[in-house]
Write an enzyme that holds these catalytic residues in place. Sequence first.
Site, short mmCIF file in Angstrom:
data_model
loop_
_atom_site.label_atom_id
_atom_site.label_comp_id
_atom_site.label_asym_id
_atom_site.label_seq_id
_atom_site.Cartn_x
_atom_site.Cartn_y
_atom_site.Cartn_z
N ASP A 195 24.15 -2.47 29.15
CA ASP A 195 24.72 -3.12 30.34
C ASP A 195 25.22 -4.52 30.03
O ASP A 195 24.69 -5.19 29.14
CB ASP A 195 23.62 -3.17 31.42
CG ASP A 195 24.21 -3.44 32.80
OD1 ASP A 195 25.45 -3.36 32.96
OD2 ASP A 195 23.43 -3.74 33.71
N ASN A 240 29.60 5.96 37.61
CA ASN A 240 30.68 5.10 37.09
C ASN A 240 32.08 5.52 37.53
O ASN A 240 33.03 4.75 37.41
CB ASN A 240 30.62 5.00 35.56
CG ASN A 240 29.49 4.12 35.05
OD1 ASN A 240 29.00 4.29 33.93
ND2 ASN A 240 29.05 3.16 35.86
C1 FPP Z 1 27.93 -1.23 31.39
O1 FPP Z 1 28.47 -2.52 31.47
C2 FPP Z 1 28.62 -0.44 30.42
C3 FPP Z 1 29.31 0.71 30.66
C4 FPP Z 1 29.45 1.33 31.97
C5 FPP Z 1 30.00 1.40 29.60
C6 FPP Z 1 29.25 1.49 28.30
C7 FPP Z 1 30.23 1.75 27.29
C8 FPP Z 1 30.27 1.19 26.09
C9 FPP Z 1 29.29 0.25 25.51
C10 FPP Z 1 31.44 1.52 25.30
C11 FPP Z 1 31.27 2.30 24.12
C12 FPP Z 1 30.41 3.44 24.06
C13 FPP Z 1 30.64 4.37 23.14
C14 FPP Z 1 29.73 5.51 22.96
C15 FPP Z 1 31.81 4.30 22.28
P1 FPP Z 1 29.04 -2.99 32.85
O2 FPP Z 1 30.50 -2.69 32.86
O3 FPP Z 1 28.27 -2.36 33.96
O4 FPP Z 1 28.81 -4.52 32.81
P2 FPP Z 1 28.54 -5.48 34.05
O5 FPP Z 1 27.23 -5.05 34.64
O6 FPP Z 1 28.47 -6.83 33.42
O7 FPP Z 1 29.70 -5.32 34.98
#
Ligand code: FPP
Length: 238
Positions: free
Chosen positions: A16, A64
């Site tokens: 996250d 998501n």
């Molecule tokens: C959460 O951060 C992250 C995600 C929803 C996506 C996770 C994906 C990756 C790390 C990309 C790569 C993965 C692979 C397997 C290639 P957020 O967007 O919720 O962050 P925030 O809480 O700060 O908004």
Amino acid sequence: MTENKASPDHVAIIMDGNGRWAQMRNRPRLVGHHAGAKRVREILRASVELDIKYLTIFAFSTENWKRTQTEVAGLMKLFKRYIRRESQNLFQEGVRVRFIGDRVRLEPALVDLMDGLELLTADNDRVHLTIALNYGGRDEVARAARRLAHDVEMGKLNPRDVCDETFPRYLDTHVLPDPDLVIRTSGEARISNFLLWQSAYAEYEFIETLWPDFTAEIFAEVVGRYAVRDRRYGAVLA
Ligand code: FPP
């Protein structure tokens, strides 16, 4: 009391903080996801060094889809690019890759890449990387219940045999051990529908660092703390 070995066998991570990492730099959220994707390789390599056999990462949840169309489309593109670029490396490094989650809603081109990577790495055993994509714990339990009900209907399973040993055979994770340690980055202390059944006895670590800043050193430190915890699984200390 159950003694811990130095490292957990199975670590699961809620990656996250990508969006905030990008916003802090006045960049689009997708820039944060790209930075986050780069960390995956580092943490996977660190897992091998730390004697962690199973690493499971939460890449995209069933919730998501509620993000903007731009972000969702960008993430799907990122997953496809990641698989295309990393497949050979993963294969050569002995990584066995699996995907968990519901593939029905994913675009066929992505599902083909996922199937291909699973097949390519099917004989690997050095470290097991499981990527949760369109995954939700409740959704997984509901899908498992549906499959179980079908087996009962077909006469393959006696309802009397449904118990906490038979049920997990229907989960997406049926070939994996339960996670010993679940890590969430970015300071949020929630499990957000991740591995609900499997994490019943897991240890949890909520880390302030945003995922794109989560280095192998921080990972080693967090895993090191696990070794000194007493896991009792509901039992009383002797
Ligand atoms: C959460 O951060 C992250 C995600 C929803 C996506 C996770 C994906 C990756 C790390 C990309 C790569 C993965 C692979 C397997 C290639 P957020 O967007 O919720 O962050 P925030 O809480 O700060 O908004």
